[in-house]
Design a protein around this motif. Structure first.
Motif, PDB file in Angstrom:
ATOM      1  N   ALA A  45      51.863  21.454  -7.822  1.00 36.66           N
ATOM      2  CA  ALA A  45      51.944  20.537  -6.689  1.00 36.66           C
ATOM      3  C   ALA A  45      51.913  19.094  -7.183  1.00 36.66           C
ATOM      4  CB  ALA A  45      50.791  20.775  -5.719  1.00 36.66           C
ATOM      5  N   ILE A  46      52.571  18.224  -6.439  1.00 32.72           N
ATOM      6  CA  ILE A  46      52.515  16.785  -6.700  1.00 32.72           C
ATOM      7  C   ILE A  46      51.799  16.137  -5.518  1.00 32.72           C
ATOM      8  CG2 ILE A  46      53.851  14.662  -6.941  1.00 32.72           C
ATOM      9  CD1 ILE A  46      56.045  16.303  -8.279  1.00 32.72           C
ATOM     10  N   VAL A  47      50.758  15.384  -5.819  1.00 31.11           N
ATOM     11  CA  VAL A  47      49.941  14.770  -4.781  1.00 31.11           C
ATOM     12  C   VAL A  47      49.821  13.273  -5.051  1.00 31.11           C
ATOM     13  CG1 VAL A  47      47.662  14.728  -3.702  1.00 31.11           C
ATOM     14  CG2 VAL A  47      48.623  16.903  -4.470  1.00 31.11           C
ATOM     15  N   TYR A  48      50.114  12.459  -4.044  1.00 33.61           N
ATOM     16  CA  TYR A  48      49.919  11.010  -4.139  1.00 33.61           C
ATOM     17  C   TYR A  48      48.494  10.704  -3.703  1.00 33.61           C
ATOM     18  CZ  TYR A  48      54.934  10.780  -4.734  1.00 33.61           C
ATOM     19  OH  TYR A  48      56.214  10.958  -5.217  1.00 33.61           O
ATOM     20  N   THR A  49      47.784   9.943  -4.497  1.00 37.93           N
ATOM     21  CA  THR A  49      46.348   9.803  -4.283  1.00 37.93           C
ATOM     22  C   THR A  49      45.888   8.368  -4.026  1.00 37.93           C
ATOM     23  OG1 THR A  49      45.962   9.624  -6.667  1.00 37.93           O
ATOM     24  CG2 THR A  49      45.847  11.826  -5.701  1.00 37.93           C
ATOM     25  N   HIS A  50      44.735   8.296  -3.392  1.00 33.88           N
ATOM     26  CA  HIS A  50      44.018   7.032  -3.211  1.00 33.88           C
ATOM     27  C   HIS A  50      42.615   7.252  -3.742  1.00 33.88           C
ATOM     28  CE1 HIS A  50      42.870   3.186  -1.409  1.00 33.88           C
ATOM     29  NE2 HIS A  50      41.762   3.785  -1.027  1.00 33.88           N
ATOM     30  N   PHE A  51      42.190   6.419  -4.668  1.00 35.41           N
ATOM     31  CA  PHE A  51      40.920   6.569  -5.371  1.00 35.41           C
ATOM     32  C   PHE A  51      39.879   5.642  -4.756  1.00 35.41           C
ATOM     33  CE2 PHE A  51      38.590   5.973  -9.634  1.00 35.41           C
ATOM     34  CZ  PHE A  51      37.833   7.123  -9.442  1.00 35.41           C
ATOM     35  N   VAL A  52      38.763   6.207  -4.348  1.00 37.91           N
ATOM     36  CA  VAL A  52      37.677   5.437  -3.735  1.00 37.91           C
ATOM     37  C   VAL A  52      36.440   5.518  -4.628  1.00 37.91           C
ATOM     38  CG1 VAL A  52      36.102   5.246  -1.774  1.00 37.91           C
ATOM     39  CG2 VAL A  52      38.514   5.799  -1.388  1.00 37.91           C
ATOM     40  N   VAL A  53      35.903   4.377  -5.011  1.00 39.39           N
ATOM     41  CA  VAL A  53      34.701   4.316  -5.847  1.00 39.39           C
ATOM     42  C   VAL A  53      33.548   3.769  -5.016  1.00 39.39           C
ATOM     43  CG1 VAL A  53      33.654   3.365  -7.923  1.00 39.39           C
ATOM     44  CG2 VAL A  53      36.082   3.963  -7.927  1.00 39.39           C
ATOM     45  N   ARG A  54      32.482   4.556  -4.929  1.00 41.24           N
ATOM     46  CA  ARG A  54      31.276   4.126  -4.239  1.00 41.24           C
ATOM     47  C   ARG A  54      30.119   4.156  -5.218  1.00 41.24           C
ATOM     48  NH1 ARG A  54      31.520   8.213   0.737  1.00 41.24           N
ATOM     49  NH2 ARG A  54      29.904   9.121  -0.591  1.00 41.24           N
ATOM     50  N   GLU A  55      28.986   3.656  -4.810  1.00 37.90           N
ATOM     51  CA  GLU A  55      27.815   3.655  -5.687  1.00 37.90           C
ATOM     52  C   GLU A  55      27.377   5.076  -6.026  1.00 37.90           C
ATOM     53  OE1 GLU A  55      24.647   1.393  -4.105  1.00 37.90           O
ATOM     54  OE2 GLU A  55      25.700  -0.517  -4.148  1.00 37.90           O
ATOM     55  N   ASP A  56      27.552   5.982  -5.064  1.00 39.94           N
ATOM     56  CA  ASP A  56      27.052   7.343  -5.253  1.00 39.94           C
ATOM     57  C   ASP A  56      28.151   8.380  -5.492  1.00 39.94           C
ATOM     58  OD1 ASP A  56      28.093   7.054  -2.736  1.00 39.94           O
ATOM     59  OD2 ASP A  56      26.638   8.370  -1.766  1.00 39.94           O
ATOM     60  N   ALA A  57      29.406   7.962  -5.502  1.00 38.80           N
ATOM     61  CA  ALA A  57      30.477   8.955  -5.665  1.00 38.80           C
ATOM     62  C   ALA A  57      31.804   8.289  -6.008  1.00 38.80           C
ATOM     63  CB  ALA A  57      30.636   9.767  -4.380  1.00 38.80           C
ATOM     64  N   GLN A  58      32.670   9.073  -6.633  1.00 34.92           N
ATOM     65  CA  GLN A  58      34.063   8.682  -6.859  1.00 34.92           C
ATOM     66  C   GLN A  58      34.926   9.743  -6.186  1.00 34.92           C
ATOM     67  OE1 GLN A  58      35.028   7.771 -10.950  1.00 34.92           O
ATOM     68  NE2 GLN A  58      33.042   6.832 -11.328  1.00 34.92           N
ATOM     69  N   LEU A  59      35.725   9.340  -5.217  1.00 35.08           N
ATOM     70  CA  LEU A  59      36.448  10.278  -4.376  1.00 35.08           C
ATOM     71  C   LEU A  59      37.958  10.087  -4.487  1.00 35.08           C
ATOM     72  CD1 LEU A  59      34.236   9.812  -1.188  1.00 35.08           C
ATOM     73  CD2 LEU A  59      33.997  11.586  -2.926  1.00 35.08           C
ATOM     74  N   LEU A  60      38.670  11.211  -4.482  1.00 29.88           N
ATOM     75  CA  LEU A  60      40.128  11.184  -4.480  1.00 29.88           C
ATOM     76  C   LEU A  60      40.634  11.751  -3.160  1.00 29.88           C
ATOM     77  CD1 LEU A  60      41.419  12.370  -7.986  1.00 29.88           C
ATOM     78  CD2 LEU A  60      42.034  10.250  -6.815  1.00 29.88           C
ATOM     79  N   PHE A  61      41.504  11.003  -2.517  1.00 21.85           N
ATOM     80  CA  PHE A  61      42.144  11.469  -1.292  1.00 21.85           C
ATOM     81  C   PHE A  61      43.628  11.655  -1.582  1.00 21.85           C
ATOM     82  CE2 PHE A  61      38.334   9.256  -0.048  1.00 21.85           C
ATOM     83  CZ  PHE A  61      37.785  10.076   0.925  1.00 21.85           C
ATOM     84  N   GLY A  62      44.176  12.776  -1.163  1.00 20.94           N
ATOM     85  CA  GLY A  62      45.549  13.105  -1.533  1.00 20.94           C
ATOM     86  C   GLY A  62      46.481  13.260  -0.345  1.00 20.94           C
ATOM     87  N   PHE A  63      47.774  13.021  -0.624  1.00 14.86           N
ATOM     88  CA  PHE A  63      48.795  13.059   0.419  1.00 14.86           C
ATOM     89  C   PHE A  63      50.089  13.608  -0.166  1.00 14.86           C
ATOM     90  CE2 PHE A  63      45.781   9.676   0.786  1.00 14.86           C
ATOM     91  CZ  PHE A  63      45.278   9.837   2.064  1.00 14.86           C
ATOM     92  N   THR A  64      50.912  14.192   0.682  1.00 14.89           N
ATOM     93  CA  THR A  64      52.141  14.805   0.188  1.00 14.89           C
ATOM     94  C   THR A  64      53.256  13.792  -0.049  1.00 14.89           C
ATOM     95  OG1 THR A  64      52.704  15.330   2.495  1.00 14.89           O
ATOM     96  CG2 THR A  64      51.701  17.072   1.180  1.00 14.89           C
ATOM     97  N   ASN A  65      53.125  12.594   0.516  1.00 11.20           N
ATOM     98  CA  ASN A  65      54.128  11.566   0.246  1.00 11.20           C
ATOM     99  C   ASN A  65      53.509  10.172   0.344  1.00 11.20           C
ATOM    100  OD1 ASN A  65      54.283  10.688   3.089  1.00 11.20           O
ATOM    101  ND2 ASN A  65      55.342  12.625   3.434  1.00 11.20           N
ATOM    102  N   ARG A  66      54.269   9.177  -0.073  1.00  6.66           N
ATOM    103  CA  ARG A  66      53.759   7.791  -0.112  1.00  6.66           C
ATOM    104  C   ARG A  66      53.524   7.229   1.281  1.00  6.66           C
ATOM    105  NH1 ARG A  66      57.863   7.808  -4.036  1.00  6.66           N
ATOM    106  NH2 ARG A  66      57.160   7.480  -6.183  1.00  6.66           N
ATOM    107  N   GLN A  67      54.328   7.667   2.245  1.00  6.59           N
ATOM    108  CA  GLN A  67      54.191   7.133   3.602  1.00  6.59           C
ATOM    109  C   GLN A  67      52.831   7.470   4.196  1.00  6.59           C
ATOM    110  OE1 GLN A  67      56.774   8.865   2.427  1.00  6.59           O
ATOM    111  NE2 GLN A  67      58.731   8.224   3.333  1.00  6.59           N
ATOM    112  N   GLU A  68      52.408   8.720   4.008  1.00  7.19           N
ATOM    113  CA  GLU A  68      51.110   9.130   4.536  1.00  7.19           C
ATOM    114  C   GLU A  68      49.981   8.382   3.834  1.00  7.19           C
ATOM    115  OE1 GLU A  68      52.399  13.703   5.613  1.00  7.19           O
ATOM    116  OE2 GLU A  68      52.032  13.076   3.555  1.00  7.19           O
ATOM    117  N   ARG A  69      50.130   8.172   2.540  1.00  2.72           N
ATOM    118  CA  ARG A  69      49.113   7.408   1.809  1.00  2.72           C
ATOM    119  C   ARG A  69      49.084   5.963   2.293  1.00  2.72           C
ATOM    120  NH1 ARG A  69      49.736   6.707  -4.575  1.00  2.72           N
ATOM    121  NH2 ARG A  69      51.501   5.464  -3.837  1.00  2.72           N
ATOM    122  N   ALA A  70      50.247   5.387   2.559  1.00  4.00           N
ATOM    123  CA  ALA A  70      50.308   4.006   3.046  1.00  4.00           C
ATOM    124  C   ALA A  70      49.598   3.870   4.390  1.00  4.00           C
ATOM    125  CB  ALA A  70      51.760   3.556   3.165  1.00  4.00           C
TER     126      ALA A  70
END
Length: 205
Positions: A45-70
């Motif tokens: 699978a190919i997943v477009y991601t947005h990386f979120v860094v917090r004090e207590d966690a590092q989270l990856l959110f994924g989407f099937t295309n760039r539009q949804e990520r935008a």
């Protein structure tokens, strides 16, 4: 910034997928509207991601295309909307459905989503409508606005799809009792977890 992953799906536990990329397993949270169209476990699978860094966690959110990520990135800029709420919004309706709902100023449809009250819904309409004006009109031309009619079968489905569906809805922000009620309403003997989640979210709108 991790912007894109290409790898093998090891596990699918809605709304999270475990993706192996060159020997490293990435846990990626995805809106259910994206989760539905993922390949089966063991497939690439190919997943477009947005990386979120917090004090207590590092989270990856994924989407099937760039539009949804935008759209996700625009949502989390709205006051009072964090990544978890944005994930819930895009699980309850597709990107195109959300754009249409905002443009029509359908507050009643937005407040049916978990964590979205009247004030948040009004803020979404005002702020997102302005954001759409500054974006390419074709950005969200994603085709039909409905949730997928069919879902790839997960070869590693849980023994109890109803419990797994309830857990997924709770992780998206629904209260346990509400999640159970939603799943019980659409439950059927032959349904897998993803079908139950899809039908429960569709029925909630």
């Amino acid at each position: 910034m991790i912007g894109r992953l290409r790898g093998i799906i090891l596990e699918k536990q809605p709304p999270q997928v475990l993706l192996e990329v060159q020997g490293v397993g990435y846990e990626v949270q995805m809106p259910m509207t994206c989760f539905y169209v993922l390949p089966e476990t063991g497939k690439e699978a190919i997943v477009y991601t947005h990386f979120v860094v917090r004090e207590d966690a590092q989270l990856l959110f994924g989407f099937t295309n760039r539009q949804e990520r935008a759209l996700f990135r625009e949502l989390i800029k709205v006051n009072g909307v964090g990544p978890k709420l944005a994930l819930a919004i895009l699980s309850g309706m597709s990107a195109q459905q959300f754009v249409n709902t905002v443009e029509r100023q359908e507050i009643s449809a937005l407040i049916k989503l978990p964590g979205v009250g009247t004030k948040t819904a009004e803020r979404l309409v005002v702020e997102m409508k302005d954001r759409f004006k500054g974006m390419n009109g074709e950005l969200f031309a994603l085709g039909g606005g409905d949730l997928p009619a069919s879902i790839p079968v997960n070869a590693a489905s849980a023994d109890d799809p109803e419990s797994e569906a309830v857990a997924a809805l709770v992780s998206l922000g629904y209260k346990p009792q509400e999640a159970s009620r939603m799943v019980n309403k659409v439950a059927r003997p032959d349904a897998d977890c993803e079908s139950l989640i899809r039908d429960a979210l569709r029925a909630a709108l």
